[in-house]
Design an enzyme around this catalytic site. Structure first.
Site, short mmCIF file in Angstrom:
data_model
loop_
_atom_site.label_atom_id
_atom_site.label_comp_id
_atom_site.label_asym_id
_atom_site.label_seq_id
_atom_site.Cartn_x
_atom_site.Cartn_y
_atom_site.Cartn_z
CE LYS A 143 0.67 1.67 4.24
NZ LYS A 143 1.74 2.88 4.54
CG ASP B 1 -0.67 -0.01 8.11
OD1 ASP B 1 -1.51 1.08 8.20
OD2 ASP B 1 0.58 0.37 7.91
#
Ligand code: C5P
Length: 314
Positions: free
Chosen positions: A11, A141
């Site tokens: 990401k 996350d």
């Protein structure tokens, strides 16, 4: 089912804003997260033992419980002891493509893949929100890494609101191989220097979240306005990481000077990413960066926005 293979995308953060302190010692965040097509590959294979093992050839990836993928497996065993007992553990083969300690959530992506993989192998039928909740117990996350694509993330980063996926943008990632930034250090240092800017009450925090959720970055994403997305990139952690690591600040400057929509550090760094309209521009940017910074320690990747989180390949 005895075996499955999964892809776990990295990401980047298109917006990372620290809006305040939390009672649990973490920070209240307002973020826009984006998956990119640079993926780790995992194979989970039933081993018939009450044990999980991880196999990975990449130096720096731990084989013990400090590995988040093993911690994810332990959490599943603890939550679903009957499945663990009846179906047993797995051997996790990890092909690492995402650089480690890079601000790209590589470890979180691997843990997310283990949650999704064991859900399948143990036939648990867990929903995405249930997997998010398990992931949040291990790292901020991980919920995003499960569902991926384009999303808002708030709270510690674990509260996910998926957005329409944004595709068709190319990405250059650049990282000095020998450089790692500690995420706890980056947040701690930010608190030391900038806590006077924190929103204090709940209503002030809500106001800050609202400025992102109803602001120009959101319009840019919803309108697929690539130029505005590039122009509006934002990361509070640059304020502490760039002064401490001049080579990262220089890299960011060189990338910003290329033919790009925008360039910024991802997460707590030290990876810098740049967005371009086309893969050709991304390749040209790599050539430009290599020319400006002829250093063998600097690694570059050309990738693109990706609309998914963990994908089961078979
Ligand atoms: O949740 P995760 O383990 O990924 O976080 C790593 C570290 O980053 C935490 O230990 C904390 O120091 C910092 N952090 C924070 N606020 C957040 C997320 C992470 O202070 N919302």
């Amino acid at each position: 089912m005895e075996r499955c293979t999964l892809s776990a995308p990295a990401k980047i953060n298109l917006h990372l804003e620290i809006i305040g302190d939390r009672p649990d010692g973490y920070h209240e965040l307002a973020m826009v997260m984006q998956s990119v097509a640079l993926c780790d590959r995992l194979e989970l294979r039933a081993n018939g033992l009450e044990q999980f093992r991880v196999h990975c050839n990449t130096p720096g990836v731990p084989g013990d419980r400090t590995n988040l993928a093993l911690r994810a497996a332990d959490l599943m065993a603890q939550q679903y002891p009957e499945s663990y007992h009846n179906l047993g553990g797995v051997d996790i083969r990890l092909k690492k493509m995402i650089p480690i300690a890079a601000g790209l959530a590589g470890g979180s992506a691997d843990a997310a893949a283990v949650l999704v993989g064991l859900n399948l192998l143990w036939n648990l039928g867990l929903t995405q929100p249930e997997l998010w909740e398990l992931g949040a117990q291990l790292g901020s996350d991980i919920p995003f890494c499960i569902s991926g694509g384009t999303a808002l993330a708030s709270s510690r980063g674990e509260e996910i609101t998926p957005l329409p996926s944004m595709e068709g943008l190319s990405v250059v990632l650049a990282k000095y191989r020998s450089l790692a930034v500690s995420t706890p250090w980056a947040y701690k240092t930010f608190r030391e220097r900038f806590s006077h800017t924190y929103a204090t009450g709940e209503s002030e925090q809500e106001q800050r979240r609202h400025s992102l959720h109803a602001g120009p970055m959101m319009s840019a994403l919803l309108n697929h306005d690539k130029a505005d997305i590039g122009r509006l990139l934002y990361n509070d952690l640059e304020k502490v990481v760039l002064p401490e690591f001049p080579s990262v600040a220089q890299l960011r400057q060189v990338m910003s000077d290329g033919d790009v929509l925008g360039a910024m550090m991802s997460g707590s760094g030290p990876t810098v990413f740049a967005l371009t309209e086309t893969p050709e521009q991304a390749q040209a940017l790599c050539d430009h960066v290599k020319h400006e910074i002829p250093d063998d320690d600097l690694a570059l990747w050309v990738t693109e926005f990706c609309p998914t989180g963990i994908v089961i390949n078979g």
